[in-house]
Design a protein around this motif. Structure first.
Motif, PDB file in Angstrom:
ATOM      1  N   LYS A  83      35.831  37.164  58.345  1.00  0.00           N
ATOM      2  CA  LYS A  83      34.610  37.959  59.427  1.00  0.00           C
ATOM      3  C   LYS A  83      35.317  39.451  57.751  1.00  0.00           C
ATOM      4  N   TYR A 104      21.612  29.114  59.837  1.00  0.00           N
ATOM      5  CA  TYR A 104      22.303  28.932  61.144  1.00  0.00           C
ATOM      6  C   TYR A 104      22.200  28.653  62.558  1.00  0.00           C
ATOM      7  N   THR A 163      37.395  30.896  61.184  1.00  0.00           N
ATOM      8  CA  THR A 163      36.244  31.789  61.184  1.00  0.00           C
ATOM      9  C   THR A 163      36.710  33.137  60.073  1.00  0.00           C
ATOM     10  N   GLY A 188      29.822  24.221  57.894  1.00  0.00           N
ATOM     11  CA  GLY A 188      29.931  25.874  58.097  1.00  0.00           C
ATOM     12  C   GLY A 188      28.979  26.692  57.094  1.00  0.00           C
ATOM     13  N   ASP A 189      28.980  27.654  57.665  1.00  0.00           N
ATOM     14  CA  ASP A 189      27.257  29.008  57.749  1.00  0.00           C
ATOM     15  C   ASP A 189      28.665  29.785  57.435  1.00  0.00           C
ATOM     16  N   TRP A 190      27.618  31.067  56.144  1.00  0.00           N
ATOM     17  CA  TRP A 190      28.377  32.288  55.610  1.00  0.00           C
ATOM     18  C   TRP A 190      27.623  32.782  55.590  1.00  0.00           C
ATOM     19  N   LYS A 205      29.983  36.645  57.592  1.00  0.00           N
ATOM     20  CA  LYS A 205      30.819  36.431  58.645  1.00  0.00           C
ATOM     21  C   LYS A 205      30.712  34.230  58.261  1.00  0.00           C
ATOM     22  N   TYR A 206      31.917  33.731  58.710  1.00  0.00           N
ATOM     23  CA  TYR A 206      32.087  32.646  57.844  1.00  0.00           C
ATOM     24  C   TYR A 206      32.735  31.666  59.459  1.00  0.00           C
ATOM     25  N   ASN A 207      31.671  30.330  59.782  1.00  0.00           N
ATOM     26  CA  ASN A 207      32.403  29.789  60.801  1.00  0.00           C
ATOM     27  C   ASN A 207      32.301  28.673  60.444  1.00  0.00           C
ATOM     28  N   SER A 208      33.240  27.977  60.509  1.00  0.00           N
ATOM     29  CA  SER A 208      33.700  26.770  59.670  1.00  0.00           C
ATOM     30  C   SER A 208      32.516  25.233  60.324  1.00  0.00           C
ATOM     31  N   TYR A 233      40.349  36.993  59.574  1.00  0.00           N
ATOM     32  CA  TYR A 233      40.622  35.178  59.617  1.00  0.00           C
ATOM     33  C   TYR A 233      41.537  35.026  60.874  1.00  0.00           C
TER      34      TYR A 233
END
Length: 152
Positions: free
Chosen positions: A55, A131, A53, A101-103, A72-75, A25
């Motif tokens: 992972k 995304y 972020t 954000g995206d998962w 993976k996550y990006n806000s 994180y």
């Protein structure tokens, strides 16, 4: 830029099943200390930065099979050049819809043929998530890969 990064890596067994786990994180506070205020809502935030972020990767081994999942996550990217919202069709709408954000999830299953070779089915973007990994650049849709690995 101030922030923090935390990683955890481990291996062990759940009952008798070997498990390997990796978590990471990152939080950043991308404030530009030298900004000239024209739009106070976003100008002090550096462009093209994710605040959060995350992972994660987990793998299980079951005799001749390995099962794995990655996430993976990006806000939400708070500040971008406004020209992207205007000049590239869909960017403005995408940003309105994806404010959380995206998962992205990937999965894989491998059959271990012997100690030197295996064959894997890999599914990237398992949920077929729409995304943008870079403003104006869509990430790949769901992709299936068949992979053979051999070491010698």
């Amino acid at each position: 830029i101030t922030g923090i990064e935390i990683s955890i890596i481990g291996q062990g067994n759940i009952f008798i099943i070997p498990l390997s786990l990796q978590l990471g994180y990152t939080y950043i506070n991308p404030i530009d200390k030298n900004y000239i205020p024209t739009n106070p809502a976003t100008d002090e935030i550096l462009k093209y930065r994710y605040n959060h972020t995350f992972k994660a990767n987990a793998d299980l081994t079951l005799k001749w099979f390995e099962l794995g999942v990655s996430v993976k996550y990006n806000s939400f990217m708070t500040n971008i050049d406004e020209i992207f919202n205007i000049a590239i069709p869909g960017v403005g709408e995408y940003r309105r819809v994806h404010k959380n954000g995206d998962w992205i999830f990937d999965s894989r299953i491998s059959y271990i043929i012997n100690e030197k070779s295996n064959i894997s089915l890999i599914i990237k973007n398992l949920l077929n998530t729409e995304y943008m990994y870079v403003t104006g650049n869509m990430g790949a849709p769901r992709v299936f890969q068949l992979q053979y690995n051999m070491s010698y």
